[in-house]
Structures are given as C-alpha cells and as structure tokens.
Design an enzyme around this catalytic site. Sequence first.
Site, PDB file in Angstrom:
ATOM      1  N   LYS A 129      -6.846   5.251  -3.058  1.00 39.75           N
ATOM      2  CA  LYS A 129      -5.542   4.797  -2.643  1.00 39.75           C
ATOM      3  C   LYS A 129      -4.631   4.444  -3.753  1.00 39.75           C
ATOM      4  O   LYS A 129      -5.117   4.385  -4.884  1.00 39.75           O
ATOM      5  CB  LYS A 129      -5.830   3.273  -1.938  1.00 39.75           C
ATOM      6  CG  LYS A 129      -4.904   2.905  -1.087  1.00 39.75           C
ATOM      7  CD  LYS A 129      -5.227   3.537   0.333  1.00 39.75           C
ATOM      8  CE  LYS A 129      -4.242   3.097   1.256  1.00 39.75           C
ATOM      9  NZ  LYS A 129      -4.553   3.365   2.868  1.00 39.75           N
ATOM     10  N   ASP A 169       1.388   5.038   3.617  1.00 38.04           N
ATOM     11  CA  ASP A 169       0.961   3.871   3.948  1.00 38.04           C
ATOM     12  C   ASP A 169       1.785   2.887   4.201  1.00 38.04           C
ATOM     13  O   ASP A 169       3.069   3.396   4.355  1.00 38.04           O
ATOM     14  CB  ASP A 169      -0.287   3.267   2.943  1.00 38.04           C
ATOM     15  CG  ASP A 169      -0.999   2.358   3.627  1.00 38.04           C
ATOM     16  OD1 ASP A 169      -2.182   2.466   4.286  1.00 38.04           O
ATOM     17  OD2 ASP A 169      -1.037   1.016   3.474  1.00 38.04           O
TER      18      ASP A 169
HETATM   19  N1  GLU Z   1      -2.912   5.318   4.758  1.00 37.61           N
HETATM   20  C1  GLU Z   1      -3.520   5.842   5.919  1.00 37.61           C
HETATM   21  C2  GLU Z   1      -5.043   5.176   5.910  1.00 37.61           C
HETATM   22  O1  GLU Z   1      -4.965   4.133   5.797  1.00 37.61           O
HETATM   23  C3  GLU Z   1      -3.523   7.649   5.768  1.00 37.61           C
HETATM   24  C4  GLU Z   1      -3.954   7.802   4.659  1.00 37.61           C
HETATM   25  C5  GLU Z   1      -3.903   9.790   4.480  1.00 37.61           C
HETATM   26  O2  GLU Z   1      -3.565  10.161   5.393  1.00 37.61           O
HETATM   27  O3  GLU Z   1      -4.217  10.074   3.392  1.00 37.61           O
HETATM   28  O4  GLU Z   1      -5.700   5.729   6.386  1.00 37.61           O
END
Ligand code: GLU
Length: 448
Positions: A129, A169
């Site tokens: 992340k 996100d």
């Molecule tokens: N931010 C999204 C999550 O919390 C998607 C992450 C992604 O597509 O890599 O899963």
Amino acid sequence: MMEASKYLKQVYAKVEKANQHESEFLQAVEELLSTVEPVFEKHPEYIRENILERILEPERVISFRVPWIDDKGQYQVNRGYRVQFNSAVGPYKGGLRFHPSVNQSILKFLGFEQIFKNALTELSIGGGKGGSDFNPKGKSNQEVMRFCQSFMTELQKHIGPSLDIPAGDIGVGGREIGYLFGQYKRLKQFDAGVLTGKPYGFGGSLIRPEATGYGLVYYTEELLKEHGKSFKDQKVVVSGSGNVAQFATQKAQELGATVIAVSDSNGYIIDETGIDVDLLLDIKNNRRERLTVYAQEKDTSSYHEGSVWTYEGAYDIALPCATQNEITADLAKNFITQGVYCVAEGANMPCDLEAIELYRKEGILFGPAKAANAGGVAVSALEMSQNSQRLRWSAEQVDEELKNIMTMIYKTVSQTAKKYNLDKDYLAGANIAAFEKVADAMILQGLV
Ligand code: GLU
C-alpha cells in the site's frame, strides 16, 4: 514447544512495543490475532518457524519527499510512502491513498490487510500500500498533475509489473492514475502492467471502477443466501459516496434493494425512494461537488449533517464504504434497535474492534473487509492479466469472473468457519483461510 496462546501474546507484546505510535496498524494486528489461535494449535510449525513475527514485519517501508509547485507558484512539500509488506504469494499489490490523514500507521494497516485480502482472491498477488498526506480536494487539475508527477518521479524507482503494482484508493481515481502513468512512461517506458485502475483508453479494464462495489454486493448476496435471505426488498444504508459506495448502491438496487442513504465527510442524504445513482455519479464524478447538491436537485431527499450511522430510522443492511473506524461500538448499538441484521464492509476496517465484538454477541451477519471488498483488487489482477495478454475482455466477461471470485471467496470463508467450528464467525473464517495461505507459502520459501 510454546503454547499457541502464549506465543500470540508474546509476539503481540513485542510488536506493540516496536510500533507504539501506530494505533491503526496495531488495531489491524489485534483484529487478526483475536481469531487465529486455532491455526497455531493445528500447525506447530508456525510457532517453530516464528511465522507470526515474520508476517508482522513489512519487507520494506519506503518514505520520501514529494516537492511540487501550487498554482500561485509556491513551493509545497508532502510526504510519500510505499509499504511493500509481503511478497509470499506474488508481487506487492495494493492501492495508493492521497488524504491528509495518511501516515505510516494507516498505510501499514492497509498494507497488512491487503496481504490477506489478496491471498483470498487466489490470483497470486502479494500485499502493499502507499500514498501521501496530499489532499487532492480543492486542488486544480494542474496541481494534482504536478503532485502526481513528483510522486511518481520517486516511486518509479521501486515499482514494476513483476515487482510492485500500485492502483487507486481514497483520493486516487482515474485522473490521478492517468497522471501517474504518464510520468512513469516518460521516465521509463510504456508498460501498462505497472499500475492498475488505468482509464480504459490505455490499458484499463472494463468494470474496474465498479469492481469493489459490485464485488461487495456479490459477496453479501452469498452471505445472505446462506441464511435464507437476499437483497430483494431490503432497506440498505451505504456510507461514503466515492467509487465503492456508488457501485455498491447501483448493484444492491439492481438486486431489488432500496438504498436510502449515502454520505460524505460532512453529512448524509436520506432518499426513501432509493438513491438516484445517475445523479450521484454526475455530482461526484463529473462535477466533483458535495452531496448537498443532491438534496438541492432531488426533492424526495433531505441532507443531514454528521455521521450517517447516527440516522435513527429502521433498515436491514449496512454497507460501510467510507473509511476506517467510521463505526464505533456506540454507533453500532443503534443497529440493534433499528433491526439491522447484516453489516458488510466495503471500506477497509470501517468497524472498530468493539463494534465487531457487538456483532458477534448479537448474531449480526458480518462481511469482513478483507473478504467482502476484495473485488477491487481482484479486477486489478484481471487488468494485469489483460495487459500481459495484450487483449481486452468484454464487460460481461470481467463481471462474470468477478462474480465467480466473490462467490469462491465467500465459500472459502464459510467453509473455513465450519471446519474450525466457529459457527457464523466469518471474520475468523476469512482471517484463518487467508493466514494459512500466506504462512504456508512463506514456510515453503524457507527463511523469508
Ligand atoms: N485500494 C483497493 C483495496 O483496498 C484496491 C487495490 C488494488 O486494486 O490494487 O483493495
């Protein structure tokens, strides 16, 4: 051999001491540890090989300066991060969050959750992340672009299609991914597989914008089905009004529910006739306006300040799709008098530990984030597949795959809960199933 409960306590104490100022990260760890003891009883090798302590330490945390120039010509600086938490089952995968609240604790909690969520999808993606405390709200497109270019100037040193694949996100949507991608391309080369959530015109996948919200509803429908219910004729409250909330609302209504509320960070809309999704999308995505505009333009609706979870009317299903810790035990108490029998998490960690404890005690059906909101990252992995194949799949094909994945995740969670005699404890089911996948992969890889 040390007893499982003693081992868990000992590791948690150490992690707590080493991460004292990271309350969100510690909360995510505590939530996981509250459910995985039976796994350690079954697998003495997990204790012998100290798997927990290894999983709790990110493989890498990168933090960097992001200088940029605002429209007035002033020099600005924000802090950027990428947490590469775990690559046991695949390259790091997870979104970028741009929000003023972002700090290392929040990104470590999100990265930690992502490891297990991604493992549940069975799509060979590890957990990561990133993001920044930059606030895109109120900024011009040019300011957002300059920020994204500066952010990517550093981030590109650490990512790649087989190494680490960021996505969106909170605060990072198609616009931001477009600017980030443009800068990556200038510095390296056109490599579609380096980011997901791209606009369709250069390698994005159909249904990616809808995926988290649709996936949440597909997952919840499976949960309801097992308990003899469905979305049909149910009253639903959704929090948030971003991408997850929008498409959860749309899909729930397609399945026959009435979504009576959505919210933003200032207040919420009540519309007993059901949220008009086209209007919501236009206000939020095209006009980039606040929800107050919805109430001005739709006369069956009213706007109220404060948290949507203070709303006192009766309804059946709650879908928190805003942000972490939006539902505390105090707010969750209302669910009992309101008749809410199911809560499924579209956001990451929207329910705090005491709220979850209350659901357990009251027998409220619970869809934990790492299972229920895995649809977004799952379609991100499908976007990567399409990029590698140099093919585009139809919307129907992606949607069908998404539905299959969410059904498979629900089955895994429910079967794991049954296997461990945990009744309706689907949080434990999700945590245990995911933890076993990651731990087993690490053990097979030796000292990693
Ligand atoms: N931010 C999204 C999550 O919390 C998607 C992450 C992604 O597509 O890599 O899963």
